[in-house]
Design a protein around this motif. Structure first.
Motif, short mmCIF file in Angstrom:
data_model
loop_
_atom_site.label_atom_id
_atom_site.label_comp_id
_atom_site.label_asym_id
_atom_site.label_seq_id
_atom_site.Cartn_x
_atom_site.Cartn_y
_atom_site.Cartn_z
N MET A 88 0.84 -1.19 0.00
CA MET A 88 0.00 0.00 0.00
C MET A 88 0.89 1.25 0.00
N ASN A 89 0.62 2.18 -0.94
CA ASN A 89 1.39 3.43 -0.97
C ASN A 89 1.02 4.31 0.21
N LYS A 90 2.04 4.80 0.89
CA LYS A 90 1.77 5.70 2.01
C LYS A 90 2.03 7.14 1.57
N ILE A 91 1.22 8.04 2.11
CA ILE A 91 1.39 9.47 1.84
C ILE A 91 1.68 10.15 3.18
N ARG A 92 2.77 10.89 3.22
CA ARG A 92 3.13 11.62 4.45
C ARG A 92 2.35 12.93 4.47
N VAL A 93 1.61 13.15 5.54
CA VAL A 93 0.84 14.40 5.64
C VAL A 93 1.13 15.09 6.97
N PRO A 98 -16.94 11.73 -3.27
CA PRO A 98 -17.69 11.78 -2.03
C PRO A 98 -17.98 10.38 -1.49
N GLY A 99 -17.81 10.20 -0.18
CA GLY A 99 -18.01 8.89 0.43
C GLY A 99 -16.71 8.14 0.63
N SER A 100 -15.59 8.71 0.15
CA SER A 100 -14.28 8.03 0.26
C SER A 100 -13.77 8.04 1.69
N HIS A 101 -12.86 7.10 1.96
CA HIS A 101 -12.17 7.09 3.24
C HIS A 101 -10.68 6.90 3.02
N ILE A 102 -9.90 7.17 4.03
CA ILE A 102 -8.46 6.90 3.98
C ILE A 102 -8.09 5.98 5.15
N ASP A 103 -6.99 5.24 4.97
CA ASP A 103 -6.39 4.52 6.10
C ASP A 103 -5.45 5.50 6.79
N VAL A 104 -5.48 5.51 8.10
CA VAL A 104 -4.55 6.34 8.87
C VAL A 104 -3.64 5.42 9.68
N PHE A 105 -2.35 5.57 9.47
CA PHE A 105 -1.35 4.78 10.22
C PHE A 105 -1.07 5.53 11.52
N LEU A 106 -1.63 5.02 12.60
CA LEU A 106 -1.55 5.74 13.87
C LEU A 106 -0.20 5.51 14.54
N PRO A 107 0.21 6.46 15.39
CA PRO A 107 1.53 6.33 16.04
C PRO A 107 1.65 5.09 16.92
N GLY A 128 -6.06 20.40 -2.13
CA GLY A 128 -4.90 20.53 -1.26
C GLY A 128 -5.04 19.90 0.11
N ALA A 129 -6.25 19.48 0.52
CA ALA A 129 -6.42 19.03 1.90
C ALA A 129 -7.44 17.91 2.01
N TYR A 130 -7.24 17.08 3.02
CA TYR A 130 -8.27 16.12 3.44
C TYR A 130 -8.70 16.54 4.84
N GLU A 131 -9.98 16.31 5.13
CA GLU A 131 -10.44 16.53 6.50
C GLU A 131 -11.12 15.28 7.00
N ILE A 132 -10.80 14.93 8.24
CA ILE A 132 -11.46 13.79 8.89
C ILE A 132 -11.96 14.26 10.26
N ALA A 133 -12.90 13.55 10.82
CA ALA A 133 -13.35 13.84 12.19
C ALA A 133 -13.47 12.50 12.91
N VAL A 134 -13.01 12.49 14.14
CA VAL A 134 -12.94 11.23 14.89
C VAL A 134 -13.63 11.40 16.24
N ILE A 150 1.75 12.36 10.03
CA ILE A 150 1.31 10.95 10.02
C ILE A 150 1.34 10.44 8.59
N ASP A 151 1.24 9.12 8.45
CA ASP A 151 1.10 8.52 7.13
C ASP A 151 -0.35 8.11 6.91
N ILE A 152 -0.78 8.29 5.68
CA ILE A 152 -2.14 7.87 5.31
C ILE A 152 -2.06 7.10 3.99
N SER A 153 -3.15 6.45 3.63
CA SER A 153 -3.21 5.79 2.32
C SER A 153 -3.87 6.73 1.31
N GLU A 154 -3.88 6.32 0.07
CA GLU A 154 -4.69 7.03 -0.92
C GLU A 154 -6.15 6.77 -0.60
N PRO A 155 -7.06 7.67 -1.01
CA PRO A 155 -8.48 7.45 -0.71
C PRO A 155 -9.05 6.26 -1.48
#
Ligand code: FES
Length: 318
Positions: free
Chosen positions: A1-6, A36-45, A62-68, A91-96
């Motif tokens: 899985m490609n990781k994206i540093r954000v 719309p409706g997409s999600h990302i994987d978040v690689f947590l610390p 330019g940006a993604y927004e998530i709420a947890v 953090i690292d995330i995946s592509e949507p």
């Protein structure tokens, strides 16, 4: 899985026990486009991998927004987000990826959001607005304090948003109440806790002209656990010409990994589509929550982390 540093460029409290994070690519470039409706994987610390829906406008490059939302019984994901993901951190995330896409042929939508399930719905509403499509929303929350994005939803939706706060109503929302009537032909898009999803599923089953689509937070295992029986079967790996036995106690994914096959996977619960595998022959017993009924009936692919076999042998494109 490609990781994206954000980098986390913004962190705000969006409601009681809900944080909203804005993520931008660490190198300043645009992030991959999403629908719309997409999600990302978040690689947590803490080493966990979690999926979160994107809530912002998909035209924003330019940006993604998530709420947890901080889960009362967190298994380490939401508690880590709340404790460790700070503004200015990386953090690292995946592509949507999108398992919950809008069927644009409808152009009229009924949304149902329960609690933090508002996140993919908010992105969908923004898209509907940009396209001039008709929509309405039923937003359910434990209380006003727990309902995120109220100001935005009031500004965008006005009277198209119906609110239900359990504490003020003194009860959970009743989907059999005649005040909840979805026009025939209008699809329901629902995201929320399992009881809300099951109630909407039941409503939709009684209204054959109102198909429902779901984004599950967690597999509704408790509700369905009695319906499944596990048996032994075989998988033939077409590309490597190997035959493996899958016992009752293991998944296809377990057996593949034990035999040295490094398949991409994430949730291991049939909810993220990461382990989707092409089926060349045999009849899968689909137990995931991401394939549509039509996709399941076609039997062309399966989620090997949870799905099993109706036939003695499955031939997989591995
Ligand atoms: S790993 Fe998520 S669906 Fe299989």
């Amino acid at each position: 899985m490609n990781k994206i540093r954000v980098s986390i460029t913004e962190r705000v409290e969006a409601a009681k026990d809900v944080v909203r994070l804005k993520l931008r690519k660490a190198d300043g470039e645009n992030l991959p486009v999403f629908t719309p409706g997409s999600h990302i994987d978040v690689f947590l610390p803490n080493g966990l991998l979690r999926q979160y829906s994107l809530l912002n406008d998909c035209r924003e490059l330019g940006a993604y927004e998530i709420a947890v939302s901080k889960a009362a019984a967190s298994r380490g994901g939401s508690s880590c987000v709340h404790a460790d993901l700070k503004e200015g951190g990386f953090i690292d995330i995946s592509e949507p990826r999108n398992n919950f896409s809008l069927r644009i042929e409808h152009r009229k939508f009924q949304f149902v959001a329960g609690g933090i399930g508002i996140t993919p719905i908010l992105s969908m509403i923004r898209y509907c607005e940009s396209q001039g499509w008709d929509w309405s929303l039923l937003y359910l929350a434990r209380s006003r304090a727990h309902a995120a994005f109220q100001d935005e939803l009031r500004a965008i939706g006005g009277t198209r948003v119906r609110w239900h706060f359990d504490d003020e109503a003194g009860k959970l929302f009743d989907f059999t109440d005649p005040s909840f009537a979805v026009q025939p032909g209008v699809p329901i898009y629902c995201c929320g806790p399992t009881p809300v999803m099951l109630a909407v599923e039941q409503y939709s089953n009684s209204q054959p002209n109102s198909p429902a689509y779901f984004e599950w937070f967690a597999p509704p295992a408790v509700a369905r656990s009695n319906e499944v029986v596990d048996t032994v079967f075989r998988v033939k790996l077409h590309r490597s010409d190997k035959l493996l036995v899958v016992p009752e106690s293991k998944s296809i994914l377990d057996v593949l990994q034990e035999n040295g096959y490094d398949l991409p996977c994430s949730c291991r619960e049939g909810m993220c589509r990461t382990c989707e595998t092409i089926v060349l022959d045999g009849v899968p017993d689909h137990r995931d929550y991401v394939l549509s009924n039509a996709e399941k009936e076609s039997g062309r692919t399966m989620m090997v982390c949870v799905s099993r076999a109706h036939s003695d042998t499955l031939v997989l494109d591995i």
